[in-house]
Each structure stands twice: as structure tokens, then as C-alpha cells.
Enzyme design. Sequence first.
Site, PDB file in Angstrom:
ATOM      1  N   HIS A   1       0.862  -1.615  -0.299  1.00  0.00           N
ATOM      2  CA  HIS A   1       0.272  -0.412  -0.169  1.00  0.00           C
ATOM      3  C   HIS A   1       0.589   1.525   0.116  1.00  0.00           C
ATOM      4  CE1 HIS A   1       1.196   1.260   3.862  1.00  0.00           C
ATOM      5  NE2 HIS A   1       0.783  -0.540   4.356  1.00  0.00           N
TER       6      HIS A   1
ATOM      7  N   ARG B   1      -6.031   1.234   4.519  1.00  0.00           N
ATOM      8  CA  ARG B   1      -4.442   1.792   3.569  1.00  0.00           C
ATOM      9  C   ARG B   1      -4.344   0.869   2.471  1.00  0.00           C
ATOM     10  NH1 ARG B   1      -3.211  -0.526   8.355  1.00  0.00           N
ATOM     11  NH2 ARG B   1      -0.533  -1.562   8.706  1.00  0.00           N
TER      12      ARG B   1
ATOM     13  N   HIS C   1       0.388  -5.586   2.837  1.00  0.00           N
ATOM     14  CA  HIS C   1       1.679  -5.160   3.742  1.00  0.00           C
ATOM     15  C   HIS C   1       3.015  -5.549   4.015  1.00  0.00           C
ATOM     16  CE1 HIS C   1      -2.644  -3.468   5.495  1.00  0.00           C
ATOM     17  NE2 HIS C   1      -3.434  -4.527   4.867  1.00  0.00           N
TER      18      HIS C   1
END
Length: 405
Positions: free
Chosen positions: A64, A117, A253
Site C-alpha cells: 500500500h 490503507r 503490507h
Amino acid sequence: GPSPALPFEAKALPPRAARQPVRHRQRFILMGAVRSRSLLILAQLAASTAAALTTPGRLVLLRHGESAWNAAGRFTGWEDVPLTPRGEEEARTAAELLLTEAGDLRIDTVYTSVLGRALRTAGLCVEALRRNGRPPPPILPTWRLNERHYGMLQGLDKRDTLEKWPDPAALREWRLSFAGRPPPMAADHPFYSRSPERLAALRAANADGEPLRDEDVPLTESIADCVSRVRPFWENELLPALLDGSNCLVVGHANGLRALVACVQQNVDDESLPSLGLPNGLPLIYELEPDGSVRYPSEGRCYVPPLQAYYLGDACLVFNALDQDRSGALSRDELLDVCRASFDSIDGDGDGQVAAEELAAACGDELLRDADTNGDGLVNFLEYMAWWNRQKRGAAGTSLKSFDQ
């Protein structure tokens, strides 16, 4: 005259139509069984041939864009924080790279975590694809792709924690080893992940995915735990989709994607996994063979060892030009070339010339100390990208902001 006597007792035969042609019937049954078996073998052969002829889809991994806690240098984990404006721009840039540098790649499905996110990054990428005339793929969130949980460290400032933690060796073990776990967060933690409101938010984002039980929400994790969490998603959903020919974008992530890399690429050493570089907003692409193994290398693509996936964009090319021994990390001596490449950022007095003392201050030990966030004496690709982005922004501070979120 009368019929001659027979040497045995005669028995009446049944009518011809009622007789059972036993030998012929057995032959027909045998032939039917052989034919059925042959058809089954042919069907299996056709299926295996079709599978072999199906070109597996490509797997795109994308971390992200920069989040608010990335920028603030805080341990983020499962806490749901938004992208910064810079993070949104990174997401759009990633989509542009996919459109311009990935050839005719068509994204069929987007998988993402249930954290905002990653969802926002995925949404911005899909919107960019739509604006450029590409069919917008569905976005499928799953909690299995969430970031590693940082336990009681979640929410803390990294710099302060590193400077003030009473046991630095334990802190390093928790952050940078494969099996190290921070102490779990307690129920009175200000960002307690199993609070009713946080559980409700996680389940709302995960509404169409695998059900999320209370016990599925961790209170601390190691990277090894992340691998165990991600593996069922890889084996049961993502890998079958890829082998069926679908091109899949996974937006996740830093540590969650490292865990996925461990599933995709079997030859990655566990202890090297925590330092693998996955910078924000930079697409990383795996190509697969029909048996699910990694196809490597592809001509004209840029790789950073030990990953057998290639990066889009110029950053990989620059890093490899500096990485003279192709180790996947920059030594102190190789960092001297980084200084020469970033002439403007080390011209302290702005006179257009770099004096010997300026070069000495900016290079060598000083630069290594600034860029080497995990303290191993080398600068990997992720650390290099975090340092280089700060130079471009003219920002001072620490690379810890982008290392392990």
C-alpha cells in the site's frame, strides 16, 4: 423308426430366444468396461493436457501507499489508519507503472487486506485501470492478508521505542527475526484489536470473505505466524486462480507480503525473510510455471536478489547498478556511489561543488547509519528506497518510518 438311444440323459433345451449367450455376454461386459476405462483415461489425459496448455496468470504484489503512521514512524500492524496524500499518489503511480511497463497485462482479480490503507490503494489502482479503458476487476478483501500484528508495540513511536526500550536485544529479536513475537497487547491497550468497535469494523470490511472469528484476530504475531495465516489463502484461493490463468493483483503490507513471498518462492531462507524489500507503491511481479513453481528469470526484467520476481520502474535498475556484487544489499563502499549519484543532496553549502569534508560527512559510516535501519551493516532495497525518497523530499530524520509496518 424310433430314435436311437443316447448314451446320456437328454434334457429339454429352452427356446432359442431365451438362451443366455454367456460367452458373448461376458465379452460384451469386458468390452464395455475397457471402453469406459479408456474414456476415463482419455478424459483425465485431456484435462491434464488442457492444464498444461493453460498459461498461468501473473501475480502482482503491491505494498500500500504511505500511511499516516508510516509517515509518523509508528508501529502500525492491525490498526486501521488512512493513506497520506503522498500514499495516494504512490498508489496512482503504481497503477501507471502497471499500465505502461507491464505490457498487455490484464488484471482479473484484486485481493487485498481488510485494512483501509490497502483497500484505498486497491481502489485507486482499479479506478486508474478503468479510466484507461481496462475492465475494472473485482476487489476481494480478506483478513488473511492483514499486516503482522505488533502486540504491545502497536501505536508506539519507533524512534522513541528503539532509544528507550530497556532490552534492545529483545526488541531487535521481535522486530527483525523470523520467529520473534512482541509481548501481546492487553485488553487495556489504547489500540486493543479485539475491542467491539474494532472487531465490527474488521468484519464489515471482510463481509464477503472468509468469516472472521474473535480468535482469528491476533494480539501479537511473528513473521512465522504471518506465514501460517497467509498460507491457506495461497493454497486454497490464490494459487488455483493463477494456475487457471487469472492475473491477480495482491495489495497488502510489508510483512504480510513477505509471508506471501515465503509461500510463493520456496527457496527463500526464513531468516532472510524479514529483510526482503517491498517498498510502498512499487509493483513486484511473479511469473509461474504450470506446476506452480516460479518462472525465473524473464528477459529484460529487473530483479533484486533473493527475490525471483521483478520490479517495475527505474529504482530497481539504479539499485542494481550500485549493487556491484549482486548480493541484494549495498555495502559501505557501494554506498559511496549513492553519494555521487545524489550530488545535490550532499552539497551542503550550495556552491555546486562537494568538498572532501562534505563528501566524508555524507558518505561511508554516516550514510550507512542513516539508511541501515535493521543494523546489519548493509542497506537492502527497502532501506535504500526509504532513504532515497527522503533525499528527494529533502527531509531529515530516520528510515524507520517505512521499514516494518
